[in-house]
Design a protein around this motif. Sequence first.
Motif, short mmCIF file in Angstrom:
data_model
loop_
_atom_site.label_atom_id
_atom_site.label_comp_id
_atom_site.label_asym_id
_atom_site.label_seq_id
_atom_site.Cartn_x
_atom_site.Cartn_y
_atom_site.Cartn_z
N VAL A 90 0.83 -1.21 0.00
CA VAL A 90 0.00 0.00 0.00
C VAL A 90 0.86 1.26 0.00
CG1 VAL A 90 -1.69 1.32 1.35
CG2 VAL A 90 -1.93 -1.16 1.13
N LYS A 91 2.00 1.22 0.69
CA LYS A 91 2.82 2.41 0.88
C LYS A 91 4.04 2.49 -0.02
CE LYS A 91 1.31 2.98 5.67
NZ LYS A 91 1.69 3.04 7.09
N ALA A 92 4.35 1.42 -0.74
CA ALA A 92 5.58 1.38 -1.53
C ALA A 92 5.66 2.52 -2.54
CB ALA A 92 5.70 0.03 -2.25
N HIS A 93 4.52 2.89 -3.13
CA HIS A 93 4.52 3.93 -4.16
C HIS A 93 4.95 5.29 -3.63
CE1 HIS A 93 3.31 1.98 -7.79
NE2 HIS A 93 2.23 1.46 -7.24
N ARG A 94 5.04 5.46 -2.33
CA ARG A 94 5.49 6.73 -1.78
C ARG A 94 6.95 7.03 -2.15
NH1 ARG A 94 2.53 7.06 4.21
NH2 ARG A 94 0.41 6.82 3.39
N PHE A 95 7.67 6.00 -2.60
CA PHE A 95 9.04 6.21 -3.06
C PHE A 95 9.11 6.61 -4.54
CE2 PHE A 95 10.26 3.85 0.76
CZ PHE A 95 11.42 4.53 1.14
N ASP A 96 7.99 6.58 -5.25
CA ASP A 96 8.01 6.79 -6.70
C ASP A 96 8.77 8.04 -7.11
OD1 ASP A 96 6.71 4.48 -7.45
OD2 ASP A 96 4.73 5.41 -7.61
N LEU A 156 5.81 -1.77 -7.45
CA LEU A 156 6.60 -0.66 -7.97
C LEU A 156 6.92 -0.80 -9.46
CD1 LEU A 156 9.14 -0.05 -5.07
CD2 LEU A 156 7.40 1.54 -5.87
N THR A 157 7.02 -2.05 -9.93
CA THR A 157 7.49 -2.27 -11.31
C THR A 157 6.46 -2.85 -12.25
OG1 THR A 157 8.28 -4.52 -10.81
CG2 THR A 157 9.82 -2.69 -10.42
N GLY A 158 5.40 -3.46 -11.71
CA GLY A 158 4.42 -4.15 -12.55
C GLY A 158 4.87 -5.52 -12.99
N ILE A 159 5.97 -6.01 -12.44
CA ILE A 159 6.51 -7.32 -12.79
C ILE A 159 6.18 -8.32 -11.67
CG2 ILE A 159 8.60 -8.67 -13.23
CD1 ILE A 159 9.84 -6.10 -14.36
N GLY A 160 5.44 -9.38 -11.99
CA GLY A 160 5.18 -10.43 -11.00
C GLY A 160 6.44 -11.21 -10.70
N ILE A 161 6.73 -11.41 -9.43
CA ILE A 161 7.98 -12.08 -9.04
C ILE A 161 7.66 -13.49 -8.55
CG2 ILE A 161 9.92 -12.05 -7.44
CD1 ILE A 161 9.79 -9.01 -7.54
N ALA A 162 8.23 -14.47 -9.26
CA ALA A 162 8.01 -15.87 -8.90
C ALA A 162 9.31 -16.60 -8.63
CB ALA A 162 7.24 -16.59 -10.00
N LYS A 203 16.17 -4.73 -12.13
CA LYS A 203 16.72 -3.96 -13.25
C LYS A 203 15.81 -2.78 -13.60
CE LYS A 203 18.59 -4.28 -17.92
NZ LYS A 203 17.91 -3.03 -18.34
N THR A 204 14.50 -3.00 -13.52
CA THR A 204 13.56 -1.91 -13.77
C THR A 204 13.76 -0.77 -12.77
OG1 THR A 204 11.91 -3.40 -14.72
CG2 THR A 204 11.10 -1.30 -13.88
N LEU A 205 13.96 -1.12 -11.51
CA LEU A 205 14.19 -0.10 -10.49
C LEU A 205 15.52 0.61 -10.71
CD1 LEU A 205 12.81 -2.01 -7.40
CD2 LEU A 205 11.80 0.01 -8.47
N LEU A 206 16.53 -0.14 -11.15
CA LEU A 206 17.81 0.48 -11.48
C LEU A 206 17.66 1.46 -12.63
CD1 LEU A 206 20.25 -2.58 -11.23
CD2 LEU A 206 19.91 -0.78 -9.53
N ASP A 207 16.87 1.08 -13.62
CA ASP A 207 16.64 1.95 -14.77
C ASP A 207 15.91 3.23 -14.36
OD1 ASP A 207 17.86 0.12 -16.42
OD2 ASP A 207 15.98 -0.76 -17.15
#
Length: 245
Positions: free
Chosen positions: A176-182, A201-207, A217-221
């Motif tokens: 709920v709060k992660a987007h506050r870092f956007d 944050l990225t829209g990528i499902g992590i499995a 990598k998306t966050l690094l970009d």
Amino acid sequence: MADMTSGNTVPDRYVVVIGGMNMDICGRPTSTVVDRDSNPGVVSMSAGGVGQNIAQNMAHLGMPTYLITVYGDDENGKTLERSCAANNINLDYAAQLEGRRSSTYMFITDDTGDLLVAVNDMEICKEINPAFLESRLDFINGAAICLLDANLEPETMAWIGEHVTAPLFGDTVSTVKAHRFDTILNKMTVLKPNDLEASVLTGIGIADQYSAGAAAKTLLDRGVKNVFISFFIGCQRNPVRETRK
């Protein structure tokens, strides 16, 4: 360097944590839960909140640690003060607010310890705002690192990104709060989400570690210098680390 509130001498190298400090109240039944009824069990209270937890871990590592937070003048606030003193967390730059309830997190688990329901009363954290931090800015910028949790309001996060020059480390706290870092991802030296928070944050499902790597990598970009994502494989939590080259 002199402390602005108590006259104490501040060490040359120190850590600042800006974030929440809660009184955690846990109820754990001792047998299978019966809904809408009184269940025998154990109720415990302890100092919590992501910011406080980070500060406690840093202090236990021997690093001079200053927690910049707010808390009330109620009994919970007095207990939190004592806990910080016992754990070598410095509150010289925090504030006790008159007539306010301290931040409180109350949760109920089942008999195995899995969360059933929780209520968070964290309205007081909104007082950690730009005006509150501005008078502490020189001290914050003198820190070796400044750690943030996502209990801070979005406008406070944005202000920190514009004004704090100390290296910023962040914990995303929850989906709920992660987007506050956007708005400040490009200011972050280190970001530590779990798999669910990184997915938000990225829209990528992590499995697995490969999808976790793609999310990192998306966050690094997006400008983060170092990303650590924790996720479960079976019963084991596995970290994935990515660093901007």
